[in-house]
Design a protein around this motif. Structure first.
Motif, PDB file in Angstrom:
ATOM      1  N   VAL A 112     -21.497  31.200  47.588  1.00  0.00           N
ATOM      2  CA  VAL A 112     -21.681  31.294  45.924  1.00  0.00           C
ATOM      3  C   VAL A 112     -22.816  30.086  45.607  1.00  0.00           C
ATOM      4  CG1 VAL A 112     -20.634  30.983  43.626  1.00  0.00           C
ATOM      5  CG2 VAL A 112     -19.154  31.494  45.539  1.00  0.00           C
ATOM      6  N   ASP A 113     -23.913  30.676  45.021  1.00  0.00           N
ATOM      7  CA  ASP A 113     -24.900  30.167  44.744  1.00  0.00           C
ATOM      8  C   ASP A 113     -25.359  30.252  43.276  1.00  0.00           C
ATOM      9  OD1 ASP A 113     -27.158  28.628  44.782  1.00  0.00           O
ATOM     10  OD2 ASP A 113     -28.471  30.002  46.128  1.00  0.00           O
ATOM     11  N   SER A 114     -25.537  29.417  42.464  1.00  0.00           N
ATOM     12  CA  SER A 114     -24.841  28.079  42.506  1.00  0.00           C
ATOM     13  C   SER A 114     -23.695  27.629  41.316  1.00  0.00           C
ATOM     14  CB  SER A 114     -25.920  27.139  42.409  1.00  0.00           C
ATOM     15  OG  SER A 114     -26.145  27.057  40.904  1.00  0.00           O
ATOM     16  N   TRP A 115     -23.046  26.919  41.992  1.00  0.00           N
ATOM     17  CA  TRP A 115     -21.859  26.536  41.035  1.00  0.00           C
ATOM     18  C   TRP A 115     -22.324  26.042  39.616  1.00  0.00           C
ATOM     19  CZ3 TRP A 115     -17.180  27.503  41.330  1.00  0.00           C
ATOM     20  CH2 TRP A 115     -16.075  26.670  40.279  1.00  0.00           C
ATOM     21  N   HIS A 116     -23.272  25.201  39.409  1.00  0.00           N
ATOM     22  CA  HIS A 116     -23.769  25.063  38.206  1.00  0.00           C
ATOM     23  C   HIS A 116     -24.114  26.258  37.223  1.00  0.00           C
ATOM     24  CE1 HIS A 116     -26.383  22.744  35.276  1.00  0.00           C
ATOM     25  NE2 HIS A 116     -27.145  23.894  35.515  1.00  0.00           N
ATOM     26  N   THR A 117     -24.615  27.442  37.640  1.00  0.00           N
ATOM     27  CA  THR A 117     -24.782  28.478  36.941  1.00  0.00           C
ATOM     28  C   THR A 117     -23.544  29.391  36.680  1.00  0.00           C
ATOM     29  OG1 THR A 117     -25.835  29.548  38.856  1.00  0.00           O
ATOM     30  CG2 THR A 117     -27.140  29.057  37.021  1.00  0.00           C
ATOM     31  N   ILE A 118     -22.707  29.324  37.667  1.00  0.00           N
ATOM     32  CA  ILE A 118     -21.343  29.852  37.536  1.00  0.00           C
ATOM     33  C   ILE A 118     -20.774  29.260  36.362  1.00  0.00           C
ATOM     34  CG2 ILE A 118     -19.025  29.942  38.646  1.00  0.00           C
ATOM     35  CD1 ILE A 118     -20.120  31.746  40.076  1.00  0.00           C
ATOM     36  N   VAL A 119     -20.577  28.062  36.228  1.00  0.00           N
ATOM     37  CA  VAL A 119     -20.017  27.487  35.396  1.00  0.00           C
ATOM     38  C   VAL A 119     -20.918  27.808  33.920  1.00  0.00           C
ATOM     39  CG1 VAL A 119     -19.670  24.803  34.180  1.00  0.00           C
ATOM     40  CG2 VAL A 119     -19.544  25.163  36.558  1.00  0.00           C
ATOM     41  N   GLU A 120     -21.824  27.868  33.873  1.00  0.00           N
ATOM     42  CA  GLU A 120     -22.339  28.482  32.479  1.00  0.00           C
ATOM     43  C   GLU A 120     -21.949  29.865  32.244  1.00  0.00           C
ATOM     44  OE1 GLU A 120     -24.478  26.743  30.678  1.00  0.00           O
ATOM     45  OE2 GLU A 120     -23.789  24.939  31.986  1.00  0.00           O
ATOM     46  N   LEU A 122     -19.314  31.089  33.125  1.00  0.00           N
ATOM     47  CA  LEU A 122     -17.918  30.943  32.806  1.00  0.00           C
ATOM     48  C   LEU A 122     -17.964  30.639  31.188  1.00  0.00           C
ATOM     49  CD1 LEU A 122     -16.406  29.270  35.755  1.00  0.00           C
ATOM     50  CD2 LEU A 122     -15.964  31.478  35.021  1.00  0.00           C
ATOM     51  N   LYS A 123     -18.535  29.639  31.001  1.00  0.00           N
ATOM     52  CA  LYS A 123     -18.590  29.300  29.249  1.00  0.00           C
ATOM     53  C   LYS A 123     -18.973  30.534  28.536  1.00  0.00           C
ATOM     54  CE  LYS A 123     -19.989  24.411  30.010  1.00  0.00           C
ATOM     55  NZ  LYS A 123     -21.171  23.508  30.175  1.00  0.00           N
ATOM     56  N   ILE A 124     -19.810  31.089  28.801  1.00  0.00           N
ATOM     57  CA  ILE A 124     -19.901  32.403  27.994  1.00  0.00           C
ATOM     58  C   ILE A 124     -18.721  33.268  28.042  1.00  0.00           C
ATOM     59  CG2 ILE A 124     -21.544  34.526  27.733  1.00  0.00           C
ATOM     60  CD1 ILE A 124     -23.831  32.794  29.106  1.00  0.00           C
ATOM     61  N   LYS A 125     -18.280  33.659  29.260  1.00  0.00           N
ATOM     62  CA  LYS A 125     -17.025  34.458  29.306  1.00  0.00           C
ATOM     63  C   LYS A 125     -15.871  33.884  28.431  1.00  0.00           C
ATOM     64  CE  LYS A 125     -17.634  37.424  32.865  1.00  0.00           C
ATOM     65  NZ  LYS A 125     -17.187  38.963  32.954  1.00  0.00           N
ATOM     66  N   ALA A 126     -15.778  32.365  28.571  1.00  0.00           N
ATOM     67  CA  ALA A 126     -14.702  31.976  27.451  1.00  0.00           C
ATOM     68  C   ALA A 126     -15.187  32.019  25.913  1.00  0.00           C
ATOM     69  CB  ALA A 126     -14.809  30.313  27.905  1.00  0.00           C
ATOM     70  N   GLU A 131      -9.104  34.476  24.190  1.00  0.00           N
ATOM     71  CA  GLU A 131      -7.703  34.496  24.413  1.00  0.00           C
ATOM     72  C   GLU A 131      -7.581  34.032  25.886  1.00  0.00           C
ATOM     73  OE1 GLU A 131      -8.898  38.626  25.040  1.00  0.00           O
ATOM     74  OE2 GLU A 131      -9.496  36.904  23.572  1.00  0.00           O
ATOM     75  N   ARG A 132      -8.624  34.279  26.527  1.00  0.00           N
ATOM     76  CA  ARG A 132      -8.526  34.014  28.197  1.00  0.00           C
ATOM     77  C   ARG A 132      -9.314  32.976  28.652  1.00  0.00           C
ATOM     78  NH1 ARG A 132      -9.644  39.366  31.628  1.00  0.00           N
ATOM     79  NH2 ARG A 132      -8.540  38.309  33.243  1.00  0.00           N
ATOM     80  N   GLU A 133      -9.598  31.879  27.392  1.00  0.00           N
ATOM     81  CA  GLU A 133     -10.395  30.727  27.695  1.00  0.00           C
ATOM     82  C   GLU A 133     -10.122  29.979  28.819  1.00  0.00           C
ATOM     83  OE1 GLU A 133     -12.298  27.454  24.602  1.00  0.00           O
ATOM     84  OE2 GLU A 133     -10.212  28.476  24.328  1.00  0.00           O
ATOM     85  N   SER A 138     -14.188  25.774  34.280  1.00  0.00           N
ATOM     86  CA  SER A 138     -14.683  25.676  35.643  1.00  0.00           C
ATOM     87  C   SER A 138     -13.812  25.017  36.790  1.00  0.00           C
ATOM     88  CB  SER A 138     -15.902  24.958  35.461  1.00  0.00           C
ATOM     89  OG  SER A 138     -15.660  23.541  35.044  1.00  0.00           O
ATOM     90  N   GLU A 139     -12.929  24.114  36.448  1.00  0.00           N
ATOM     91  CA  GLU A 139     -12.152  23.014  37.324  1.00  0.00           C
ATOM     92  C   GLU A 139     -11.079  24.154  37.896  1.00  0.00           C
ATOM     93  OE1 GLU A 139     -11.369  19.444  35.290  1.00  0.00           O
ATOM     94  OE2 GLU A 139     -13.564  19.025  35.580  1.00  0.00           O
ATOM     95  N   THR A 140     -10.316  24.666  36.744  1.00  0.00           N
ATOM     96  CA  THR A 140      -9.274  25.714  37.221  1.00  0.00           C
ATOM     97  C   THR A 140      -9.977  26.766  38.037  1.00  0.00           C
ATOM     98  OG1 THR A 140      -9.399  27.060  34.999  1.00  0.00           O
ATOM     99  CG2 THR A 140      -7.565  25.135  35.415  1.00  0.00           C
ATOM    100  N   PHE A 141     -11.068  27.435  37.694  1.00  0.00           N
ATOM    101  CA  PHE A 141     -11.746  28.538  38.529  1.00  0.00           C
ATOM    102  C   PHE A 141     -11.923  27.864  40.093  1.00  0.00           C
ATOM    103  CE2 PHE A 141     -15.260  30.940  39.796  1.00  0.00           C
ATOM    104  CZ  PHE A 141     -15.015  32.248  39.625  1.00  0.00           C
TER     105      PHE A 141
END
Lengths: 460, 117
Positions: A112-120, A122-126, A131-133, A138-141
């Motif tokens: 997975v490249d990279s974690w930093h952008t995955i977190v971003e 995830l924030k958008i998805k949240a 309701e699925r926030e 990112s930590e639970t992910f």
């Protein structure tokens, strides 16, 4: 050479391990993790860059490899499965698709490249799915990824930054990529900060990203190959050329005739890494029937010299050698000298170098530490200055070799030389960088396939 | 009189050797090629060969002599005291490896021992 360091190789044999590759931007994380795909069946899931861009910057990625590269923001087909519990459905589609590939035995793990952008992401998805926030935290992910690894999948996570955070804590292995600029030169190295279940023999490796490929380097110790396998040093042209070869460093610098070159060895450089670059030049001059006069460095005594002659396979050529030494020897090339007498040294060199009728340029090698053992630095400078003058008049080359720790000597040698090269030991690796002329940093290794060969690689 | 072939490029060593072993017939070759020639011609009782010679290394000379005569007794002599080279020399067929700075007494003892065997 192995593709990846031994420790990482052992670690990758494990099943269900999570490895975090961390480092600041530009340290080479993407190239490193992509290079792992060359010898391990991993799927690559990118969240930061367009896959076409990655292929453009890494032209060695072939079609076959590209089939296993996915972008996190794209739609992929996936097959529903119970193999990974409910966690499967909490993953983006690209990872679900990769998990199917794992189920089918086509891959061993996911990068997975990279974690930093995955977190971003995830924030958008949240934000999109209020309701699925919690799912998109990112930590639970990351915990979910750790849970997925329990099914035997290896995960490699490229992560920006070098903090010892929860992710580093939860990972089974942590590698940090480093890059440093020093006097305009770039160094790259990685450190193994954590690697569960693996014996760490060394935790630091220099590497290069030349041609967008990760290649690590180690300076191996010298290994004797046996007399029957030793081959004669090939030799390079020195007559009729204005600049003579530096043998192992010809693509960086050559020696100007009538000039001075300094090889400044830092502390803890092993004997073979000091003597091989010197002996290569000595062997080359001897093979060209040039006179070679050696004021030996402390590590080059008569026995060592004979050994070097043998392993360079230059027995036929040692007749042009004059080896100044503290004691006489049965060998005719050993000339006894009183090193405490600077006038005697100058006189002998003068007689041998300027009195020579030879057409070929002579070589004078000065082991600085030998002189330092006997003389005051003012006398050493006097000798070096006189020798430089003789070399200029004879059109030969003078090499000054040794650990030039004395600042005055260092400055003096720098002033009288055209070439100044420094050798350093960094965590067991031998690095070379030249101060004059300006150039890159090189990593050195010795190969003993036949005669000793110094292999250098630029760290870029 | 027993013959000893000394293959050694140092005249100084030869002079010393000749004085120490004056009761023997000493043949001297200052390079490997000449040494092998003298061996074939005179079939000496003992060969002493230096490892570092101006035309070939001593190990190759030992191998060549051993090819001509399996029973040839050869002592290798060298200024290089390294275990790995000693191994090469013994593997090539030398019966003994002596450092060049071996004392005269020891050298005489070794030579006489192998000439008696």
């Amino acid at each position: 050479m192995d593709v990846i360091p031994q420790e990482l190789n052992d670690f990758m044999k494990r099943k269900g391990a999570v490895l975090t590759v961390r480092g600041y931007p530009g340290t080479g994380k993407t190239t490193f993790v992509l290079s792992l795909m060359l010898f391990k069946n991993f799927a690559y899931v990118s969240s930061k860059k367009n896959l076409d861009d990655i292929r453009r910057t890494h032209p060695w990625i072939d079609e076959n490899m590209a089939k296993f590269m996915f972008s996190i923001d794209k739609k992929y087909d996936y097959r529903e499965t119970d193999s990974f519990g409910t966690t499967f459905y909490l993953m983006p589609e690209a990872i679900r698709h990769a998990l199917n590939l794992f189920e089918d035995g086509k891959i061993e793990g996911i990068i997975v490249d990279s974690w930093h952008t995955i977190v971003e992401e995830l924030k958008i998805k949240a934000m999109e799915e209020k309701e699925r926030e919690e799912i998109y935290n990112s930590e639970t992910f990351f915990l979910k990824i750790v849970r997925l690894s329990d099914y035997g999948i290896n995960f490699i996570i490229a992560k920006e930054g070098v903090e010892d955070d929860e992710i580093a804590y939860l990972s089974d292995g942590v590698i940090t990529m480093h890059r440093k600029f020093e006097e305009g030169r770039t160094f790259r190295w990685l450190t193994i900060d954590k690697m569960k279940g693996v014996e760490i023999m060394r935790n630091m490796y220099f590497f290069t990203l030349k041609d967008a490929k990760f290649k690590y380097m180690t300076s191996k110790p010298f290994k004797y190959v046996g007399i029957s396998k030793i081959s004669e040093f090939p030799g390079k042209e020195i007559s009729g050329v204005s600049n003579v070869p530096s043998v192992y460093f010809d693509d960086i610098f050559t020696f100007k005739r009538g000039g001075v070159a300094v090889y400044d060895f830092g502390e803890y450089i092993s004997k073979s890494y000091k003597l091989t670059p010197l002996m290569g030049v000595i062997a080359n001059f001897l093979k060209n029937d040039s006179k070679v006069l050696v004021i030996p460095p402390n590590e080059l005594d008569v026995e060592e010299l004979k050994y070097q002659i043998l392993i360079f396979g230059i027995e036929k050529y040692f007749k042009n050698l004059i080896f100044l030494y503290t004691a006489s020897d049965f060998e005719s090339y050993v000339k006894k000298i009183n090193f405490k007498d600077s006038e005697e040294i100058i006189k002998i060199v003068e007689g041998e170098i300027l009195g020579s009728e030879e057409d070929n340029p002579p070589l004078v090698v000065v082991g600085y530490d030998r002189l330092y053992s006997y003389l005051q630095k003012e006398d050493i400078m006097k000798i070096l200055y006189a020798l430089k003058d003789m070399i200029r008049r004879s059109g030969g080359v003078m090499m000054i070799a040794g650990n030039l720790w004395d600042k005055d000597i260092k400055r003096f040698c720098s002033n009288i030389s055209e070439i100044y090269v420094k050798f350093m030991n960094m965590a067991g690796d031998v690095l070379m960088y030249s101060i004059k002329p300006w150039s890159n940093v090189y990593h050195l290794d010795i190969q003993t396939d036949g005669y000793p060969k110094l292999v250098k690689r630029v760290i870029v | 009189m027993k013959k000893i072939l000394l293959i050694e490029d140092s005249q100084m060593f030869y002079d010393l050797f000749r004085r120490v072993f004056k009761d023997y017939d000493i043949l001297w070759a200052d390079n490997g090629t000449k040494g092998i020639e003298l061996f074939s011609k005179y079939n000496p009782n003992l060969v002493i060969v230096d490892i570092l010679l101006p035309d070939m290394n001593g190990v190759h000379i030992i191998e060549k002599i051993k090819k001509k005569d399996k029973s040839a007794k050869i002592i290798a002599l060298s200024g290089i005291e390294r275990n790995e080279i000693m191994e090469d020399v013994i593997n090539a067929g030398a019966i003994e490896y002596l450092p060049k700075n071996t004392g005269i007494k020891m050298l005489r003892k070794k030579v006489e021992k192998y000439l008696q065997d």
